[in-house]
Design a protein around this motif. Sequence first.
Motif, mmCIF file in Angstrom:
data_model
loop_
_atom_site.group_PDB
_atom_site.id
_atom_site.type_symbol
_atom_site.label_atom_id
_atom_site.label_comp_id
_atom_site.label_asym_id
_atom_site.label_seq_id
_atom_site.Cartn_x
_atom_site.Cartn_y
_atom_site.Cartn_z
ATOM 1 N N VAL A 17 0.869 -1.168 0.000
ATOM 2 C CA VAL A 17 0.000 0.000 0.000
ATOM 3 C C VAL A 17 0.907 1.220 0.000
ATOM 4 C CG1 VAL A 17 -0.233 -0.062 2.525
ATOM 5 C CG2 VAL A 17 -1.834 1.284 1.160
ATOM 6 N N VAL A 18 0.691 2.119 -0.945
ATOM 7 C CA VAL A 18 1.487 3.338 -1.065
ATOM 8 C C VAL A 18 0.606 4.517 -0.686
ATOM 9 C CG1 VAL A 18 2.777 4.838 -2.622
ATOM 10 C CG2 VAL A 18 2.947 2.341 -2.861
ATOM 11 N N ILE A 19 1.008 5.254 0.327
ATOM 12 C CA ILE A 19 0.208 6.358 0.841
ATOM 13 C C ILE A 19 0.903 7.674 0.532
ATOM 14 C CG2 ILE A 19 -0.844 7.361 2.901
ATOM 15 C CD1 ILE A 19 -0.722 4.525 4.149
ATOM 16 N N GLY A 20 0.280 8.471 -0.328
ATOM 17 C CA GLY A 20 0.886 9.723 -0.773
ATOM 18 C C GLY A 20 1.344 9.608 -2.207
ATOM 19 N N LEU A 21 0.757 10.408 -3.099
ATOM 20 C CA LEU A 21 1.041 10.284 -4.523
ATOM 21 C C LEU A 21 1.762 11.503 -5.090
ATOM 22 C CD1 LEU A 21 -2.209 8.531 -5.776
ATOM 23 C CD2 LEU A 21 0.070 7.536 -5.484
ATOM 24 N N GLY A 22 2.846 11.895 -4.422
ATOM 25 C CA GLY A 22 3.756 12.854 -5.015
ATOM 26 C C GLY A 22 4.597 12.105 -6.041
ATOM 27 N N ARG A 23 5.634 12.727 -6.542
ATOM 28 C CA ARG A 23 6.475 12.070 -7.542
ATOM 29 C C ARG A 23 7.064 10.765 -7.013
ATOM 30 N NH1 ARG A 23 7.971 14.752 -12.075
ATOM 31 N NH2 ARG A 23 7.286 16.912 -12.274
ATOM 32 N N PHE A 24 7.536 10.796 -5.776
ATOM 33 C CA PHE A 24 8.147 9.610 -5.188
ATOM 34 C C PHE A 24 7.134 8.487 -5.038
ATOM 35 C CE2 PHE A 24 9.544 7.303 -1.250
ATOM 36 C CZ PHE A 24 10.621 6.648 -1.833
ATOM 37 N N GLY A 25 5.959 8.804 -4.502
ATOM 38 C CA GLY A 25 4.921 7.794 -4.307
ATOM 39 C C GLY A 25 4.472 7.164 -5.611
ATOM 40 N N LYS A 26 4.270 7.993 -6.634
ATOM 41 C CA LYS A 26 3.861 7.471 -7.947
ATOM 42 C C LYS A 26 4.931 6.569 -8.532
ATOM 43 C CE LYS A 26 0.862 11.364 -9.251
ATOM 44 N NZ LYS A 26 0.717 12.538 -10.163
ATOM 45 N N SER A 27 6.173 6.972 -8.386
ATOM 46 C CA SER A 27 7.276 6.181 -8.929
ATOM 47 C C SER A 27 7.366 4.823 -8.246
ATOM 48 C CB SER A 27 8.595 6.945 -8.757
ATOM 49 O OG SER A 27 9.685 6.180 -9.228
ATOM 50 N N VAL A 28 7.243 4.813 -6.930
ATOM 51 C CA VAL A 28 7.294 3.556 -6.184
ATOM 52 C C VAL A 28 6.131 2.649 -6.583
ATOM 53 C CG1 VAL A 28 7.050 2.522 -3.892
ATOM 54 C CG2 VAL A 28 8.528 4.502 -4.205
ATOM 55 N N ALA A 29 4.930 3.218 -6.646
ATOM 56 C CA ALA A 29 3.734 2.429 -6.964
ATOM 57 C C ALA A 29 3.804 1.820 -8.358
ATOM 58 C CB ALA A 29 2.485 3.307 -6.833
ATOM 59 N N THR A 30 4.190 2.613 -9.340
ATOM 60 C CA THR A 30 4.240 2.100 -10.719
ATOM 61 C C THR A 30 5.349 1.072 -10.882
ATOM 62 O OG1 THR A 30 5.588 4.021 -11.367
ATOM 63 C CG2 THR A 30 3.218 4.146 -11.771
ATOM 64 N N THR A 31 6.466 1.276 -10.208
ATOM 65 C CA THR A 31 7.573 0.321 -10.307
ATOM 66 C C THR A 31 7.186 -1.014 -9.689
ATOM 67 O OG1 THR A 31 9.223 2.098 -10.227
ATOM 68 C CG2 THR A 31 9.986 -0.127 -9.718
ATOM 69 N N LEU A 32 6.549 -0.986 -8.531
ATOM 70 C CA LEU A 32 6.107 -2.225 -7.880
ATOM 71 C C LEU A 32 5.106 -2.966 -8.756
ATOM 72 C CD1 LEU A 32 5.692 -0.990 -4.202
ATOM 73 C CD2 LEU A 32 7.331 -2.704 -5.005
ATOM 74 N N THR A 33 4.208 -2.209 -9.395
ATOM 75 C CA THR A 33 3.216 -2.827 -10.288
ATOM 76 C C THR A 33 3.914 -3.483 -11.476
ATOM 77 O OG1 THR A 33 1.544 -1.186 -9.670
ATOM 78 C CG2 THR A 33 1.189 -2.402 -11.726
#
Length: 244
Positions: A17-33
């Motif tokens: 679960v990624v909480i917070g969708l700044g640049r860092f959060g989006k990058s982490v979420a998309t990479t994990l996906t």
Amino acid sequence: MENQETKKILKKMNQFVVIGLGRFGKSVATTLTELGKEVLVIDTNKDAVNQMEGMVSGAVVADATGTDVLHSLGVQNFDCAIVCIGKDLQASILTTLICKDLGVNYVVAKAKNEQIKKVLERIGADMVVFPEVYMGKKVANMLINPSMNEILNLTDNFKIVEVPVPDSWQNKTIIELDVRKKYKVSIIFVRRENSVVTIEPETTFLKGDVLIAAGESNKLEVISNMTSEVIDASHCLKDALEDK
């Protein structure tokens, strides 16, 4: 012992679960996906959440500082929570604390400095990361040596970098150049447009190629000084100045 336990935990992680969708959060979420993991993203910004719909397993508009909210979303059932809230320190601390209280196995939190890191660790964060510090160092190094982009710093003196192919290497093969013996570096891959070329003895370097090379810092700098091309640092500068 602690490092071994951490590695064992990380190997088992499949739900994030990624909480917070700044640049860092989006990058982490998309990479994990992209790595095939199940990812739920949460943010109070509806537009940010909408942008992630279809890109991750689930995207929810919600305030993560509420225990009932996170519980109702089943955050406690995820292997790892990554708290990427950057601008609101209180929200970051509270969200990290709630995730631990709910029993999330592994909690990663973003911090801007050592003081905040200590606070997050004291309330239970298992890992604290400094994306701004990392990016700041990366940009500084690129400005000093614009023909070399550090990918991984293995030790103080041994790195993996990307560097445009030197002008004098173009249209020549690895064998002709005798790179490892003459320059004391290893060429791991070649990035050519949108593809990656596996290195073979007969691989011919072309204009526009970017080398992925490993070696001692001073040896890599020799190669970077041989090229007239530079790495585009504009996107790094933009990322470093904006919230992750």
